[in-house]
Design an enzyme around this catalytic site. Sequence first.
Site, mmCIF file in Angstrom:
data_model
loop_
_atom_site.group_PDB
_atom_site.id
_atom_site.type_symbol
_atom_site.label_atom_id
_atom_site.label_comp_id
_atom_site.label_asym_id
_atom_site.label_seq_id
_atom_site.Cartn_x
_atom_site.Cartn_y
_atom_site.Cartn_z
ATOM 1 N N THR A 187 -7.790 20.327 9.451
ATOM 2 C CA THR A 187 -7.165 19.630 10.460
ATOM 3 C C THR A 187 -6.902 17.929 9.859
ATOM 4 O O THR A 187 -6.552 17.320 10.831
ATOM 5 C CB THR A 187 -8.152 19.572 11.633
ATOM 6 N N ASP B 167 0.317 22.111 18.894
ATOM 7 C CA ASP B 167 1.577 21.979 19.481
ATOM 8 C C ASP B 167 2.602 21.433 18.025
ATOM 9 O O ASP B 167 3.796 21.302 18.288
ATOM 10 C CB ASP B 167 1.488 20.557 20.366
ATOM 11 N N TYR C 153 0.666 20.517 7.673
ATOM 12 C CA TYR C 153 -0.421 21.060 8.756
ATOM 13 C C TYR C 153 0.349 22.031 9.686
ATOM 14 O O TYR C 153 -0.131 22.933 9.914
ATOM 15 C CB TYR C 153 -0.957 19.780 9.698
HETATM 16 N N1 LIG Z 1 -8.037 18.105 17.186
HETATM 17 C C1 LIG Z 1 -7.042 18.389 17.821
HETATM 18 O O1 LIG Z 1 -6.546 17.322 18.349
HETATM 19 C C2 LIG Z 1 -6.290 19.604 17.763
HETATM 20 C C3 LIG Z 1 -4.792 19.730 18.423
HETATM 21 C C4 LIG Z 1 -4.339 20.881 18.429
HETATM 22 C C5 LIG Z 1 -4.799 21.979 17.990
HETATM 23 N N2 LIG Z 1 -5.850 22.017 17.337
HETATM 24 C C6 LIG Z 1 -6.463 23.177 16.638
HETATM 25 O O2 LIG Z 1 -7.778 23.506 17.157
HETATM 26 C C7 LIG Z 1 -8.665 24.066 16.179
HETATM 27 C C8 LIG Z 1 -10.169 23.322 16.142
HETATM 28 O O3 LIG Z 1 -9.763 22.032 16.098
HETATM 29 P P1 LIG Z 1 -11.088 21.042 15.583
HETATM 30 O O4 LIG Z 1 -10.461 19.641 16.006
HETATM 31 O O5 LIG Z 1 -11.802 21.398 16.738
HETATM 32 O O6 LIG Z 1 -11.175 20.855 14.411
HETATM 33 P P2 LIG Z 1 -12.260 20.272 13.287
HETATM 34 O O7 LIG Z 1 -13.228 19.308 14.260
HETATM 35 O O8 LIG Z 1 -11.821 19.899 12.186
HETATM 36 O O9 LIG Z 1 -13.281 21.553 13.034
HETATM 37 C C9 LIG Z 1 -12.904 22.428 12.083
HETATM 38 C C10 LIG Z 1 -13.866 23.238 11.476
HETATM 39 O O10 LIG Z 1 -13.338 24.252 10.839
HETATM 40 C C11 LIG Z 1 -14.411 24.522 9.562
HETATM 41 N N3 LIG Z 1 -13.870 24.712 8.458
HETATM 42 C C12 LIG Z 1 -12.927 24.199 7.856
HETATM 43 N N4 LIG Z 1 -12.502 24.893 6.650
HETATM 44 C C13 LIG Z 1 -13.251 25.962 6.691
HETATM 45 C C14 LIG Z 1 -13.444 26.858 5.855
HETATM 46 N N5 LIG Z 1 -12.561 26.953 4.645
HETATM 47 N N6 LIG Z 1 -14.193 28.032 6.142
HETATM 48 C C15 LIG Z 1 -15.242 27.966 7.099
HETATM 49 N N7 LIG Z 1 -14.920 26.866 8.084
HETATM 50 C C16 LIG Z 1 -14.110 25.944 7.800
HETATM 51 C C17 LIG Z 1 -14.902 22.985 9.186
HETATM 52 O O11 LIG Z 1 -16.105 22.922 9.040
HETATM 53 P P3 LIG Z 1 -17.081 21.615 8.537
HETATM 54 O O12 LIG Z 1 -17.215 20.806 9.798
HETATM 55 O O13 LIG Z 1 -18.085 22.135 7.829
HETATM 56 O O14 LIG Z 1 -16.011 21.047 7.745
HETATM 57 C C18 LIG Z 1 -15.017 22.528 10.932
HETATM 58 O O15 LIG Z 1 -16.267 23.055 11.630
HETATM 59 C C19 LIG Z 1 -7.936 24.010 15.080
HETATM 60 O O16 LIG Z 1 -7.496 25.300 14.888
HETATM 61 C C20 LIG Z 1 -6.848 23.042 15.124
HETATM 62 O O17 LIG Z 1 -5.849 23.088 14.221
HETATM 63 C C21 LIG Z 1 -6.746 20.749 17.074
#
Ligand SMILES: NC(=O)c1ccc[n+]([C@@H]2O[C@H](COP(=O)([O-])OP(=O)(O)OC[C@H]3O[C@@H](n4cnc5c(N)ncnc54)[C@H](OP(=O)(O)O)[C@@H]3O)[C@@H](O)[C@H]2O)c1
Length: 290
Positions: A62, A102, A125
């Site tokens: 992310t 988005d 991304y």
């Molecule tokens: N944040 C936003 O504003 C936003 C907006 C739109 C969509 N999204 C989508 O929503 C979803 C959740 O986002 P988030 O903000 O919760 O993301 P996040 O806080 O960055 O969490 C991502 C998680 O994925 C884990 N991860 C990364 N690489 C991995 C791997 N190779 N194997 C297993 N686990 C792995 C990370 O582990 P570690 O903690 O150990 O690194 C972390 O727990 C994602 O699909 C993102 O694209 C997010």
Amino acid sequence: MKILLFGGQGQLGYEVMKRARDLDFEIVSPVLTEVDITDEQQVKKCVSSIKPSVVVNCAAYTAVDRAEHEQEEAFKVNRDAAGYVAEACRDSGCRMIHISTDYVFDGSLGRPLAEDDPVNPLSVYGRSKYEGEQRVLESLGREALVIRTQALFGLKGVNFVHSMLKLFPERASLKVVGDQIVSPTWAGWLAEVVLDCVRLPLAGVVHASCQGTVSWLDFARHIQELVRPFFKEPLAVIEPTTARELNRPAQRPAYSAFDTSRLTSLLGRPPISWQEGLRNYLQELGYAVQ
Ligand SMILES: NC(=O)c1ccc[n+]([C@@H]2O[C@H](COP(=O)([O-])OP(=O)(O)OC[C@H]3O[C@@H](n4cnc5c(N)ncnc54)[C@H](OP(=O)(O)O)[C@@H]3O)[C@@H](O)[C@H]2O)c1
């Protein structure tokens, strides 16, 4: 109902795990050191041994700006690994809920985006997430649901609200982008939506964000207004800037509000407003906002 959750340590995954436990779902969530989803064999072994009814994939790469020069890493997690999870679900006969963004859109339409509006990611991304969606839908067909969301704020990790709360008392002034419009979305609300979707046989793509739109600039001003009574020190003066002036490595959509009518009809209720989501979040953080 047994859920296998990837990314349970992340911002959204943490909220899903917390609420799933409160709602008495059986939920298993291996951490990255136990199952790295970019390892196809580990993923297969994990899904086939846990035998969940549904796999929820909140794991993702992310770091939106860093992805511009870590293209391979972003595609490995967001496209290839999403595909491995989907194939493992297909082999084990379980459903998958996959989270997307988005940023698959370019934001040039200037009106709320529906699920079938044309995509045109502006960043590495965004491209990696779009190709991940495709892998999941191609592998699983009617057994996959892709939930696109945006501008999340939750208890775990760093997000815009968290950054503002930290910077307000530290800085004399702060520049915030006024020409990007979003629907800020409380991860706690989205986690409930994800769990509702676990219970229902939904497929395809659905847009899930809190209701209402705001620029990052006005969002910052609104946060500051709500929390001002809880600080003794003067808070940063918020000044407008533009995406062009900020010149971040990854380009973001200028207008990414979602049309959430599909979600409303599937769940039988509309999303909460971003203002309500923000109040709930600030209350969770200990600010007694009204
Ligand atoms: N944040 C936003 O504003 C936003 C907006 C739109 C969509 N999204 C989508 O929503 C979803 C959740 O986002 P988030 O903000 O919760 O993301 P996040 O806080 O960055 O969490 C991502 C998680 O994925 C884990 N991860 C990364 N690489 C991995 C791997 N190779 N194997 C297993 N686990 C792995 C990370 O582990 P570690 O903690 O150990 O690194 C972390 O727990 C994602 O699909 C993102 O694209 C997010």
